[in-house]
Design a protein around this motif. Structure first.
Motif, PDB file in Angstrom:
ATOM      1  N   TRP A  13       0.843  -1.193   0.000  1.00 40.45           N
ATOM      2  CA  TRP A  13       0.000   0.000   0.000  1.00 40.45           C
ATOM      3  C   TRP A  13       0.880   1.244   0.000  1.00 40.45           C
ATOM      4  CZ3 TRP A  13      -4.734   0.816  -1.297  1.00 40.45           C
ATOM      5  CH2 TRP A  13      -5.494   1.897  -0.819  1.00 40.45           C
ATOM      6  N   GLU A  14       0.254   2.397  -0.029  1.00 39.84           N
ATOM      7  CA  GLU A  14       0.970   3.658   0.170  1.00 39.84           C
ATOM      8  C   GLU A  14       1.007   3.939   1.673  1.00 39.84           C
ATOM      9  OE1 GLU A  14       2.433   5.444  -2.222  1.00 39.84           O
ATOM     10  OE2 GLU A  14       1.805   3.885  -3.632  1.00 39.84           O
ATOM     11  N   TYR A  15       2.195   4.318   2.186  1.00 36.65           N
ATOM     12  CA  TYR A  15       2.337   4.477   3.631  1.00 36.65           C
ATOM     13  C   TYR A  15       2.956   5.822   3.993  1.00 36.65           C
ATOM     14  CZ  TYR A  15       1.518  -0.545   3.692  1.00 36.65           C
ATOM     15  OH  TYR A  15       0.967  -1.781   3.518  1.00 36.65           O
ATOM     16  N   LEU A  16       2.528   6.324   5.144  1.00 39.34           N
ATOM     17  CA  LEU A  16       3.225   7.415   5.803  1.00 39.34           C
ATOM     18  C   LEU A  16       4.302   6.805   6.699  1.00 39.34           C
ATOM     19  CD1 LEU A  16       0.093   9.464   6.910  1.00 39.34           C
ATOM     20  CD2 LEU A  16       1.752  10.174   5.174  1.00 39.34           C
ATOM     21  N   GLN A  17       5.494   7.381   6.665  1.00 42.06           N
ATOM     22  CA  GLN A  17       6.580   6.888   7.510  1.00 42.06           C
ATOM     23  C   GLN A  17       6.778   7.860   8.674  1.00 42.06           C
ATOM     24  OE1 GLN A  17      10.190   5.558   5.539  1.00 42.06           O
ATOM     25  NE2 GLN A  17       9.100   5.373   3.585  1.00 42.06           N
ATOM     26  N   ILE A  18       6.721   7.314   9.880  1.00 47.50           N
ATOM     27  CA  ILE A  18       6.853   8.137  11.077  1.00 47.50           C
ATOM     28  C   ILE A  18       7.949   7.543  11.958  1.00 47.50           C
ATOM     29  CG2 ILE A  18       5.689   9.021  13.135  1.00 47.50           C
ATOM     30  CD1 ILE A  18       3.075   8.888  11.611  1.00 47.50           C
ATOM     31  N   GLU A  19       8.863   8.392  12.388  1.00 42.95           N
ATOM     32  CA  GLU A  19       9.972   7.935  13.232  1.00 42.95           C
ATOM     33  C   GLU A  19       9.647   8.188  14.696  1.00 42.95           C
ATOM     34  OE1 GLU A  19      14.764   8.636  14.006  1.00 42.95           O
ATOM     35  OE2 GLU A  19      13.761   9.559  12.281  1.00 42.95           O
ATOM     36  N   LYS A  20       9.841   7.169  15.506  1.00 41.64           N
ATOM     37  CA  LYS A  20       9.671   7.282  16.948  1.00 41.64           C
ATOM     38  C   LYS A  20      10.838   6.581  17.633  1.00 41.64           C
ATOM     39  CE  LYS A  20       5.582   9.270  17.005  1.00 41.64           C
ATOM     40  NZ  LYS A  20       5.354  10.615  17.558  1.00 41.64           N
ATOM     41  N   LYS A  21      11.622   7.339  18.368  1.00 44.42           N
ATOM     42  CA  LYS A  21      12.742   6.786  19.138  1.00 44.42           C
ATOM     43  C   LYS A  21      13.660   5.925  18.271  1.00 44.42           C
ATOM     44  CE  LYS A  21      10.209   6.829  23.524  1.00 44.42           C
ATOM     45  NZ  LYS A  21       9.712   6.032  24.671  1.00 44.42           N
ATOM     46  N   GLY A  22      13.945   6.426  17.071  1.00 44.37           N
ATOM     47  CA  GLY A  22      14.881   5.757  16.181  1.00 44.37           C
ATOM     48  C   GLY A  22      14.280   4.646  15.338  1.00 44.37           C
ATOM     49  N   ALA A  23      13.016   4.323  15.550  1.00 42.48           N
ATOM     50  CA  ALA A  23      12.354   3.278  14.750  1.00 42.48           C
ATOM     51  C   ALA A  23      11.396   3.928  13.756  1.00 42.48           C
ATOM     52  CB  ALA A  23      11.585   2.313  15.644  1.00 42.48           C
ATOM     53  N   ILE A  24      11.278   3.316  12.582  1.00 39.94           N
ATOM     54  CA  ILE A  24      10.384   3.807  11.541  1.00 39.94           C
ATOM     55  C   ILE A  24       9.124   2.947  11.524  1.00 39.94           C
ATOM     56  CG2 ILE A  24      10.076   4.245   9.074  1.00 39.94           C
ATOM     57  CD1 ILE A  24      12.063   6.110  10.351  1.00 39.94           C
ATOM     58  N   TYR A  25       7.984   3.607  11.558  1.00 39.55           N
ATOM     59  CA  TYR A  25       6.703   2.922  11.509  1.00 39.55           C
ATOM     60  C   TYR A  25       5.958   3.328  10.241  1.00 39.55           C
ATOM     61  CZ  TYR A  25       7.722   1.869  16.355  1.00 39.55           C
ATOM     62  OH  TYR A  25       8.337   1.430  17.509  1.00 39.55           O
ATOM     63  N   PHE A  26       5.295   2.370   9.641  1.00 41.66           N
ATOM     64  CA  PHE A  26       4.545   2.591   8.405  1.00 41.66           C
ATOM     65  C   PHE A  26       3.061   2.527   8.697  1.00 41.66           C
ATOM     66  CE2 PHE A  26       8.655   0.964   7.237  1.00 41.66           C
ATOM     67  CZ  PHE A  26       9.008   1.683   6.095  1.00 41.66           C
ATOM     68  N   ARG A  27       2.384   3.645   8.471  1.00 47.77           N
ATOM     69  CA  ARG A  27       0.942   3.688   8.673  1.00 47.77           C
ATOM     70  C   ARG A  27       0.248   3.993   7.357  1.00 47.77           C
ATOM     71  NH1 ARG A  27      -0.325   0.868  10.679  1.00 47.77           N
ATOM     72  NH2 ARG A  27      -2.260   1.563  11.651  1.00 47.77           N
ATOM     73  N   PRO A  28      -0.931   3.411   7.117  1.00 49.53           N
ATOM     74  CA  PRO A  28      -1.574   3.545   5.813  1.00 49.53           C
ATOM     75  C   PRO A  28      -1.858   4.996   5.436  1.00 49.53           C
ATOM     76  CG  PRO A  28      -2.582   1.763   7.055  1.00 49.53           C
ATOM     77  CD  PRO A  28      -1.659   2.480   8.005  1.00 49.53           C
ATOM     78  N   ASP A  29      -1.492   5.341   4.212  1.00 51.12           N
ATOM     79  CA  ASP A  29      -1.750   6.662   3.648  1.00 51.12           C
ATOM     80  C   ASP A  29      -3.044   6.594   2.839  1.00 51.12           C
ATOM     81  OD1 ASP A  29      -1.457   9.278   2.841  1.00 51.12           O
ATOM     82  OD2 ASP A  29       0.536   9.004   1.983  1.00 51.12           O
ATOM     83  N   ILE A  30      -3.469   7.723   2.327  1.00 53.09           N
ATOM     84  CA  ILE A  30      -4.565   7.782   1.368  1.00 53.09           C
ATOM     85  C   ILE A  30      -3.999   7.484  -0.011  1.00 53.09           C
ATOM     86  CG2 ILE A  30      -6.350   9.237   0.326  1.00 53.09           C
ATOM     87  CD1 ILE A  30      -6.258  10.936   2.919  1.00 53.09           C
ATOM     88  N   LEU A  31      -4.557   6.508  -0.713  1.00 57.18           N
ATOM     89  CA  LEU A  31      -4.124   6.190  -2.066  1.00 57.18           C
ATOM     90  C   LEU A  31      -4.600   7.281  -3.024  1.00 57.18           C
ATOM     91  CD1 LEU A  31      -2.881   4.149  -4.107  1.00 57.18           C
ATOM     92  CD2 LEU A  31      -5.186   3.159  -4.302  1.00 57.18           C
ATOM     93  N   ILE A  32      -3.674   7.863  -3.793  1.00 55.94           N
ATOM     94  CA  ILE A  32      -4.014   8.887  -4.776  1.00 55.94           C
ATOM     95  C   ILE A  32      -4.047   8.244  -6.153  1.00 55.94           C
ATOM     96  CG2 ILE A  32      -3.428  11.138  -5.740  1.00 55.94           C
ATOM     97  CD1 ILE A  32      -4.115  11.212  -2.771  1.00 55.94           C
ATOM     98  N   ARG A  33      -5.138   8.424  -6.846  1.00 56.25           N
ATOM     99  CA  ARG A  33      -5.270   7.860  -8.207  1.00 56.25           C
ATOM    100  C   ARG A  33      -5.646   8.965  -9.200  1.00 56.25           C
ATOM    101  NH1 ARG A  33      -9.400   3.168  -8.215  1.00 56.25           N
ATOM    102  NH2 ARG A  33      -8.836   3.253 -10.425  1.00 56.25           N
TER     103      ARG A  33
END
Length: 367
Positions: A347-367
């Protein structure tokens, strides 16, 4: 000892603790849990099944009608040793259960008053709690189910087109999961302004213009996987561009706080604090925020007074929302942190860093 035998042992331990003569399981979820994923239902929108299990100290009874007996015996209870009681379909189960329970004190996953002439204790909460911590087989089932639910949502978002009605989108999504033997517990579709107006929008005949929200809670083996995805045709409005990242931050506050041993109300409190931090202190009031999942889409809706603590190998589905947005995935609690079971990596994801770790949370798919 088999998985089924281990679970029967847990029930008998509960019987001993509560000075009970037996436990009666009538709910679909209870049957699926005890039998490691088998099913006993015909009507999909009923929480009760067509085969009841009565666990006593030295044996197990299965009560089902002659009409259902052959299939339940040959396809569902092949791994459970039990004695069969098979009334006629027009006689029902209650008379047989009353007879079997006569003179005994029985714990039940239903209201005792629903069964005449029976001394029963409502143990629905305690019996549900036995299902919270998932074993290896259940986790394997959950991985398979969660991935398919998410893939169905995401592939539907990629294939729908402006001009389709919400009903048509619903049908397309439902077909993708029912073909895999996944039952739909909840399927929500909203487009355009309806996403902003309603937090729980059921599908209508409205046609998609630019923006769609798809929500699915899918059940297989008694387990329920939950997820939400969004698709937008064309560039996002400024408000959505800003708020989708704020919501992802709020989402992570809930999910990263969901650690073994943490009180559930403390997790909820951290999520509410994140709403305040990102400038939306009251928005948590407009939609429930989710909570524990597993053998129900939500075991209960978490709040500031929720009892209980997060347990390792327990499943949760938080669903924070802002106007026009929602974030929802199913996670498994591990010692290493939350494992997002509905994360496909496709999927398309937002990447967010927390305490040195990267987390992938679902983004809005743009078409």
């Amino acid at each position: 000892m088999t998985i089924v035998e281990e679970k029967i042992a847990k029930l008998r331990n509960l019987m001993s603790e509560r000075a009970l003569d037996g436990v009666l399981l009538r709910k679909r979820r209870s049957f699926s849990w005890l039998t490691n994923g088998k099913t006993n239902y015909i009507v999909t929108n009923s929480e009760l099944g067509v085969a009841d299990l009565l666990i006593l100290k030295d044996l197990v009874y299965c009560v089902t009608t002659k009409m259902e007996f052959a299939r339940i015996q040959e396809e569902e209870l092949t791994d459970l040793e039990c004695e069969w009681i098979t009334p006629e379909w027009y006689e029902g189960h209650d008379g047989v259960i009353s007879s079997l329970c006569q003179g005994k004190t029985i714990g039940m996953d239903v209201c005792p008053q629903t069964i005449p002439n029976t001394v029963g204790i409502d143990l629905s909460k305690q019996l549900a709690e036995l299902t919270y911590v998932l074993n290896e087989s259940e986790i394997e089932h959950y991985h398979w189910l969660s991935r398919r639910v998410a893939q169905a949502l995401e592939s539907t978002c990629r294939s729908i087109k402006p001009g389709m009605t919400e009903f048509e989108i619903q049908a397309l999504l439902a077909a993708k999961v029912t073909g895999l033997g996944i039952q739909v517990q909840v399927l929500l579709v909203a487009t355009d302004r309806r996403i902003y107006q309603y937090r729980h929008p059921i599908p209508t005949e409205k046609k998609l213009e630019r923006y769609a929200m798809l929500v699915l809670c899918g059940e297989k083996w008694g387990l329920v996987a939950n997820a939400t995805r969004f698709v937008h045709f064309g560039a996002l409005p400024e408000e959505l561009r800003e708020n989708k990242r704020k919501l992802a931050e709020i989402d992570l506050a809930f999910n990263l706080a969901t650690r073994p041993g943490v009180p559930i109300k403390a997790v909820f409190r951290q999520g509410i604090e994140a709403y305040r931090h990102w400038g939306y202190a009251e928005d948590w009031r407009y939609l429930h925020q989710g909570g524990p999942t597993g053998y129900a889409s939500r075991e209960f809706l978490a709040n500031l007074d929720s009892a209980g603590v997060v347990q390792c190998h327990q499943a949760f589905a938080w669903n924070p929302s802002l106007k026009g947005l929602k974030s929802e995935d199913t996670l498994l609690v591990t010692e290493q942190g939350p494992e997002f079971l509905t994360h496909t990596g496709e999927w398309e994801y937002l990447q967010i860093e927390k305490k040195g770790a990267i987390y992938f949370r679902p983004d809005i798919l743009i078409r």
